[in-house]
Design a protein around this motif. Structure first.
Motif: not given
Length: 157
Positions: A79-94
């Motif tokens: 993520e820091d290198l810009g290869f992936v991005r993180r998002r919350g799960d729609r079913a479980d925000g944790r």
């Protein structure tokens, strides 16, 4: 017995392919050639996410047989290198879900193209028919190993 000798040669070849695939030196040379700072683990994670789509930390850890802390560290670096991005799960925000970015897809394709070129170079001069036969046999071997290779029914004796 000829069959035993062939089996030994196949086992030796698979072992050498696995050694080459896992070689830190080979990986580092590839990364230098394409200009990327990825570890073998990071490349495995990026490849898996790119192949199957968005996945959670726990799903990736399980699929790639690593601990959750290793998966979390690896994904944070990607993520820091810009290869992936993180998002919350729609079913479980944790739950954090990771997906490949355009940069991640582009740079993974560069690695794939480089490796494709290495394989093409290694097979240069091999007649087309033999290359085709090799491809068919490799596919068949993978299928058979998936179906029978992980079976626990075979005794070690």
């Amino acid at each position: 017995m000829a069959g035993d000798a062939d089996l030994a040669r196949i086992e030796a070849a698979i072992g050498e392919l696995m050694r080459l695939a896992a070689s830190a030196r080979v990986h580092e040379a590839r990364m230098r050639a394409v200009g990327l700072p990825l570890s073998r683990t990071e490349l495995r994670f990026l490849s898996r996410i790119d192949e199957v789509g968005p996945l959670s930390v726990s799903a990736l850890a399980e699929e790639l047989d690593v601990s959750q802390p290793t998966a979390s560290r690896t994904l944070r670096r990607l993520e820091d290198l810009g290869f992936v991005r993180r998002r919350g799960d729609r079913a479980d925000g944790r739950v954090a879900i990771y997906e490949t970015t355009a940069k991640g897809r582009r740079d993974r394709r560069r690695v794939q193209a480089y490796m494709h070129g290495q394989l093409a170079d290694a097979l240069a001069g091999v007649p087309t028919r033999r290359r085709h036969d090799l491809a068919l046999l490799m596919d068949e071997l993978v299928t058979r190993l998936r179906a029978h290779g992980s079976s626990t029914e075979r005794s070690a004796s």
